[in-house]
Design an enzyme around this catalytic site. Structure first.
Site, PDB file in Angstrom:
ATOM      1  N   CYS A   2      77.294  49.635  44.682  1.00  0.00           N
ATOM      2  CA  CYS A   2      77.866  49.325  45.993  1.00  0.00           C
ATOM      3  C   CYS A   2      78.098  50.647  46.716  1.00  0.00           C
ATOM      4  O   CYS A   2      77.797  51.710  46.198  1.00  0.00           O
ATOM      5  CB  CYS A   2      79.193  48.601  45.843  1.00  0.00           C
ATOM      6  SG  CYS A   2      79.141  47.265  44.663  1.00  0.00           S
ATOM      7  N   ARG A  27      72.131  50.535  49.573  1.00  0.00           N
ATOM      8  CA  ARG A  27      72.571  50.417  48.176  1.00  0.00           C
ATOM      9  C   ARG A  27      73.093  49.032  47.834  1.00  0.00           C
ATOM     10  O   ARG A  27      73.258  48.687  46.667  1.00  0.00           O
ATOM     11  CB  ARG A  27      73.704  51.416  47.890  1.00  0.00           C
ATOM     12  CG  ARG A  27      73.292  52.864  47.961  1.00  0.00           C
ATOM     13  CD  ARG A  27      74.506  53.731  47.790  1.00  0.00           C
ATOM     14  NE  ARG A  27      75.127  53.536  46.493  1.00  0.00           N
ATOM     15  CZ  ARG A  27      74.810  54.221  45.419  1.00  0.00           C
ATOM     16  NH1 ARG A  27      73.895  55.135  45.482  1.00  0.00           N
ATOM     17  NH2 ARG A  27      75.430  53.986  44.288  1.00  0.00           N
ATOM     18  N   TRP A  79      77.364  45.110  46.403  1.00  0.00           N
ATOM     19  CA  TRP A  79      76.199  44.596  45.665  1.00  0.00           C
ATOM     20  C   TRP A  79      76.829  43.840  44.500  1.00  0.00           C
ATOM     21  O   TRP A  79      77.309  44.444  43.543  1.00  0.00           O
ATOM     22  CB  TRP A  79      75.349  45.773  45.192  1.00  0.00           C
ATOM     23  CG  TRP A  79      74.283  45.437  44.209  1.00  0.00           C
ATOM     24  CD1 TRP A  79      74.376  45.481  42.853  1.00  0.00           C
ATOM     25  CD2 TRP A  79      72.951  45.017  44.500  1.00  0.00           C
ATOM     26  NE1 TRP A  79      73.192  45.115  42.290  1.00  0.00           N
ATOM     27  CE2 TRP A  79      72.296  44.823  43.272  1.00  0.00           C
ATOM     28  CE3 TRP A  79      72.244  44.782  45.681  1.00  0.00           C
ATOM     29  CZ2 TRP A  79      70.968  44.409  43.189  1.00  0.00           C
ATOM     30  CZ3 TRP A  79      70.923  44.382  45.586  1.00  0.00           C
ATOM     31  CH2 TRP A  79      70.303  44.202  44.360  1.00  0.00           C
ATOM     32  N   ASN A 105      83.490  50.702  42.970  1.00  0.00           N
ATOM     33  CA  ASN A 105      82.122  50.567  42.456  1.00  0.00           C
ATOM     34  C   ASN A 105      82.217  50.629  40.937  1.00  0.00           C
ATOM     35  O   ASN A 105      83.004  51.415  40.408  1.00  0.00           O
ATOM     36  CB  ASN A 105      81.240  51.733  42.891  1.00  0.00           C
ATOM     37  CG  ASN A 105      80.906  51.682  44.362  1.00  0.00           C
ATOM     38  OD1 ASN A 105      81.241  50.724  45.038  1.00  0.00           O
ATOM     39  ND2 ASN A 105      80.257  52.728  44.845  1.00  0.00           N
ATOM     40  N   GLY A 106      81.370  49.886  40.237  1.00  0.00           N
ATOM     41  CA  GLY A 106      81.371  49.943  38.777  1.00  0.00           C
ATOM     42  C   GLY A 106      81.735  48.591  38.192  1.00  0.00           C
ATOM     43  O   GLY A 106      81.797  47.582  38.906  1.00  0.00           O
ATOM     44  N   GLU A 486      51.222  46.684  32.872  1.00  0.00           N
ATOM     45  CA  GLU A 486      52.189  47.167  33.862  1.00  0.00           C
ATOM     46  C   GLU A 486      51.762  48.541  34.398  1.00  0.00           C
ATOM     47  O   GLU A 486      51.897  48.820  35.592  1.00  0.00           O
ATOM     48  CB  GLU A 486      53.594  47.210  33.244  1.00  0.00           C
ATOM     49  CG  GLU A 486      54.686  47.759  34.130  1.00  0.00           C
ATOM     50  CD  GLU A 486      54.861  47.033  35.470  1.00  0.00           C
ATOM     51  OE1 GLU A 486      54.311  45.938  35.664  1.00  0.00           O
ATOM     52  OE2 GLU A 486      55.553  47.605  36.333  1.00  0.00           O
ATOM     53  N   LYS A 490      51.025  49.277  38.339  1.00  0.00           N
ATOM     54  CA  LYS A 490      51.729  50.330  39.080  1.00  0.00           C
ATOM     55  C   LYS A 490      50.732  51.242  39.774  1.00  0.00           C
ATOM     56  O   LYS A 490      50.890  51.584  40.925  1.00  0.00           O
ATOM     57  CB  LYS A 490      52.558  51.138  38.067  1.00  0.00           C
ATOM     58  CG  LYS A 490      53.943  51.509  38.353  1.00  0.00           C
ATOM     59  CD  LYS A 490      55.016  50.543  38.625  1.00  0.00           C
ATOM     60  CE  LYS A 490      54.709  49.250  39.199  1.00  0.00           C
ATOM     61  NZ  LYS A 490      55.676  48.221  39.072  1.00  0.00           N
ATOM     62  N   GLU A 493      48.985  49.433  42.770  1.00  0.00           N
ATOM     63  CA  GLU A 493      49.770  49.079  43.953  1.00  0.00           C
ATOM     64  C   GLU A 493      50.199  50.284  44.789  1.00  0.00           C
ATOM     65  O   GLU A 493      50.314  50.160  45.999  1.00  0.00           O
ATOM     66  CB  GLU A 493      50.948  48.146  43.640  1.00  0.00           C
ATOM     67  CG  GLU A 493      52.066  48.699  42.809  1.00  0.00           C
ATOM     68  CD  GLU A 493      53.182  47.652  42.596  1.00  0.00           C
ATOM     69  OE1 GLU A 493      53.875  47.772  41.583  1.00  0.00           O
ATOM     70  OE2 GLU A 493      53.363  46.756  43.427  1.00  0.00           O
ATOM     71  N   HIS A 509      34.599  43.467  24.923  1.00  0.00           N
ATOM     72  CA  HIS A 509      34.042  42.143  25.226  1.00  0.00           C
ATOM     73  C   HIS A 509      33.607  42.051  26.683  1.00  0.00           C
ATOM     74  O   HIS A 509      33.570  40.968  27.257  1.00  0.00           O
ATOM     75  CB  HIS A 509      35.067  41.051  24.885  1.00  0.00           C
ATOM     76  CG  HIS A 509      35.406  41.021  23.426  1.00  0.00           C
ATOM     77  ND1 HIS A 509      34.529  40.554  22.477  1.00  0.00           N
ATOM     78  CD2 HIS A 509      36.495  41.443  22.753  1.00  0.00           C
ATOM     79  CE1 HIS A 509      35.084  40.672  21.279  1.00  0.00           C
ATOM     80  NE2 HIS A 509      36.291  41.220  21.420  1.00  0.00           N
ATOM     81  N   LYS A 608      58.513  43.553  49.205  1.00  0.00           N
ATOM     82  CA  LYS A 608      59.420  43.643  48.058  1.00  0.00           C
ATOM     83  C   LYS A 608      59.713  42.269  47.484  1.00  0.00           C
ATOM     84  O   LYS A 608      59.899  42.106  46.291  1.00  0.00           O
ATOM     85  CB  LYS A 608      60.727  44.347  48.497  1.00  0.00           C
ATOM     86  CG  LYS A 608      61.697  44.623  47.364  1.00  0.00           C
ATOM     87  CD  LYS A 608      61.149  45.644  46.392  1.00  0.00           C
ATOM     88  CE  LYS A 608      61.984  45.845  45.171  1.00  0.00           C
ATOM     89  NZ  LYS A 608      61.211  46.417  44.041  1.00  0.00           N
TER      90      LYS A 608
HETATM   91  C1  AGP Z   1      55.958  45.039  41.204  1.00  0.00           C
HETATM   92  O1  AGP Z   1      55.844  46.402  41.328  1.00  0.00           O
HETATM   93  C2  AGP Z   1      55.596  44.234  42.342  1.00  0.00           C
HETATM   94  N1  AGP Z   1      55.978  44.740  43.555  1.00  0.00           N
HETATM   95  C3  AGP Z   1      55.549  42.720  42.139  1.00  0.00           C
HETATM   96  O2  AGP Z   1      54.573  42.491  41.191  1.00  0.00           O
HETATM   97  C4  AGP Z   1      56.839  41.986  41.724  1.00  0.00           C
HETATM   98  O3  AGP Z   1      57.182  42.334  40.422  1.00  0.00           O
HETATM   99  C5  AGP Z   1      56.604  40.461  41.846  1.00  0.00           C
HETATM  100  O4  AGP Z   1      56.357  40.142  43.179  1.00  0.00           O
HETATM  101  C6  AGP Z   1      57.750  39.640  41.309  1.00  0.00           C
HETATM  102  O5  AGP Z   1      58.927  39.915  41.987  1.00  0.00           O
HETATM  103  P1  AGP Z   1      60.333  39.443  41.440  1.00  0.00           P
HETATM  104  O6  AGP Z   1      60.579  40.143  40.159  1.00  0.00           O
HETATM  105  O7  AGP Z   1      61.294  39.813  42.514  1.00  0.00           O
HETATM  106  O8  AGP Z   1      60.223  37.956  41.242  1.00  0.00           O
END
Ligand code: AGP
Length: 613
Positions: A2, A27, A79, A105-106, A486, A490, A493, A509, A608
């Site tokens: 927060c 935040r 938050w 906060n905490g 993962e 990363k 993206e 394969h 996001k």
């Molecule tokens: C991850 O870096 C992405 N931006 C994306 O894959 C994300 O994880 C996905 O959209 C799921 O989001 P969520 O965890 O908020 O459900």
């Protein structure tokens, strides 16, 4: 997580506090509030939602302030951790006589027992927060000396705090204190501003004092007096901040993503705090809300998630099978309701979502409920739709993740899944001793991650070398297979390099047809089960002339001798290995993207929170 701002001086108090909050809004933003002390009264205004909603409410109230009149107040943007994002739960909190106001906060771990004790003494609570106990405790212990009452109260708390308190009886004083949650004092000319983050005070002063854990600061417009918890004076240095306001918001980092990568040790500590039970070799996940008997009757688990959360779910599959003896399936949330998943009344449908708002994951939750499954969530955002609709689950406590590329949410999801598997396993056949061993490893994890972060410069050098590649493969086995997925996600993206994650054995394969000298392979070859076979897979890639970057356990000369570049990972078991390894891959992607000049925090075409199907 927060944000805190407090001010004592002669500036217009309302604007000073609200402007500070605005800079902290990134935040936490589910609710906000201010408390202003004027004419022996503390006036509190709170609103759910963003700081603008609070500003609108405050604008309707007249806070007259004469020129040269001393003004004093505290403010907070929240938050949520304990209790939903409502007005009642928003800070500042007051004691019941309205003599003190406090922002925090905490997390206070022993708030439940303190609350019970204070209720026994006649205190009445109005919120569901852990914070409210602190202000009641201060009022309970107050005998005319503000500092003594605060210090005595803090001694009774376990957990973490950054606080600012004002008192009706001391209209020129703010007391601030810190343990585990940052508090910074901005020193002005006949004014003091206290904040949880430099970004809130940088437009007023660049002279700051960082409090250390255990410090209590008594602030008056013209002086700051710092004591330890036993009220003995301590000296703290005055520092000078030369960041601009933008950099300050990112804690001096260039991007939110790198800031969040570096926050991971702390995020993991926050996510595990108070949740590990050494005595039982188990975990304490009260939000799950099921008894051991109910947990023991779960027959299988279906994890539903998207993107990075899906990849964390894949690590969870290994945990649930190895530790909790539970048949587990990880479902693409988007497909879940269009299949005909076999759900029995004792099936646990576990939705994982950082944002708690992903449309496909939410639809999977509803489908699971319709079919009568036991449904639970793992979310970061308190009060998010998935958290509310599942009703039970575990919060990550990772703090807000601003960068679109998920980093600290992934590592916290993995650690929560490990704690959950431990709880389910201990309700069944997993032994106490093995449980204790896992807890010992969890406790070491933040330090293991710190070791990887210390190597950021080495990883950056490797990233520079490969930044011009247009294709890449990530390969892993066992617990590192989901990390390969993962790592590739990363990289694509944020750097827009075409990257694919594969099980190391799957490469031959089909995808092996694409390997050649311009296609690097990132081989996750840590010394955990699967490494021997990974050596053969590395040889297969080398034979196709792909340069190999390996993650390897520190000191593993065998791997080092066969690859082009090594990213060293501290020794740890297969249960923990996904965490430091993914941190190394996050750094690699970040530095590649930086080298390519990409828009790291807001990559093209991505959002996001994906709230459409
Ligand atoms: C991850 O870096 C992405 N931006 C994306 O894959 C994300 O994880 C996905 O959209 C799921 O989001 P969520 O965890 O908020 O459900």
């Amino acid at each position: 997580m927060c944000g805190i701002v407090g001010y004592v001086g002669k500036r217009p108090i309302v604007n000073t506090l609200l402007n500070g909050l605005k800079r902290l809004e990134y935040r936490g933003y589910d609710s906000a509030g201010i408390a202003i002390l004027k004419e022996s009264q503390i006036k509190v205004i709170k609103r759910t939602g963003k700081v603008d909603a609070l500003r609108e409410a405050v604008d309707k109230v007249s806070f007259s302030q004469n020129e040269n009149e001393l003004s004093i107040g505290i403010a907070h943007t929240r938050w949520a951790t304990h209790g939903a994002p409502t007005e009642k739960n928003a800070h500042p909190h007051l004691d019941e006589k309205g003599n003190f106001a406090l922002v925090h906060n905490g997390i206070i771990e022993n708030y439940a027992s303190l609350k019970e004790h204070l209720i026994g003494k006649g205190h009445k609570f109005v919120s569901e927060t852990d914070t409210e106990v602190i202000v009641h405790l201060i009022s309970e212990l107050y005998e005319g000396d503000f500092l003594k009452a605060v210090a005595a109260s803090l001694k009774q708390l376990s957990g973490t705090y950054g606080i600012a308190v004002i008192s009706k009886a001391h209209p020129d004083t703010i007391i601030a204190a810190r343990k585990g949650s940052p508090i910074i004092i901005g020193v002005g000319n006949d004014e003091m501003i206290v904040a949880s983050d430099v970004s809130a005070l940088i437009s007023y002063t660049r002279k700051v004092i960082y409090l250390d854990d255990g410090d209590i600061a008594v602030l008056r417009a013209e002086e700051v007096d710092i004591r330890n918890i036993d009220i003995i004076p301590v000296t703290r240095e005055l520092a000078h901040i030369d960041w601009d306001a933008n950099a300050a918001e990112k804690g001096g980092y260039e991007h939110f993503m790198i800031k969040e990568i570096f926050e991971q040790p702390e995020a993991i500590t926050n996510g595990t705090r108070g949740r590990l039970n050494f005595e039982d070799g188990s975990s304490v996940l009260s939000g799950l809300g099921y008894s051991s008997r109910e947990l023991a009757s779960i027959s299988n688990v279906i994890i539903a998630a998207c993107g990075t959360s899906y990849n964390a779910g894949l690590v969870g599959e290994y945990y649930f099978e190895d530790i909790a003896d539970l048949p587990t399936e990880v479902a693409q949330a988007a497909e879940f309701r269009y299949r005909n998943p076999i759900i029995r009344p004792d099936t646990l449908v576990l939705a994982i979502s950082q944002s708690g708002e992903t449309a496909d994951t939410l639809a999977a939750v509803r489908e699971g409920k319709n079919k009568g499954a036991v449904v639970a969530g793992i979310c970061n955002i308190v009060g998010s739709t998935i958290a509310r609709e599942t009703g039970v689950g575990v919060y990550l406590h990772a703090g807000p993740e601003i960068g679109v590329a998920s980093t600290k949410a992934f590592t916290c999801q993995v650690i929560v899944l490990l704690m959950m598997a431990l709880k389910l396993g201990r309700a069944k056949r997993f032994s106490r001793q093995r449980g204790i061993e896992i807890i010992e490893e969890i406790i070491k994890t933040p330090d293991i991650v710190r070791e990887v972060l210390k190597r950021a410069k080495d990883i950056q050098k490797i990233a520079k070398k490969y930044a011009k590649a247009e294709n890449a493969f990530y390969i892993g086995r066992g617990y590192l297979y989901p990390v390969a997925l993962e790592g590739a996600l990363k990289l694509k993206e944020i750097s827009y390099i075409h990257a694919e994650g594969y099980h190391a054995a799957e490469l031959k394969h089909g995808p092996i047809a694409l390997l050649e000298e311009r296609v690097p392979v990132i081989a996750l070859a840590n010394d955990i089960p699967g490494k021997d076979k990974m050596i053969s897979n590395i040889q297969e890639c080398k034979a196709r002339k792909s340069p190999i970057i390996a993650t390897a356990t520190e000191g593993d000369t065998e791997i080092a001798s066969m690859v082009n570049d090594v990213i060293w990972i501290p020794k740890c078991s297969q249960f923990i290995a996904p965490i430091p390894t993914v941190v190394a891959l996050q750094l690699f992607s970040y530095y590649v993207a930086k080298e390519r000049g990409c828009s790291i925090d807001q990559p093209r075409n991505l959002a996001k929170s994906v709230t459409v199907e």
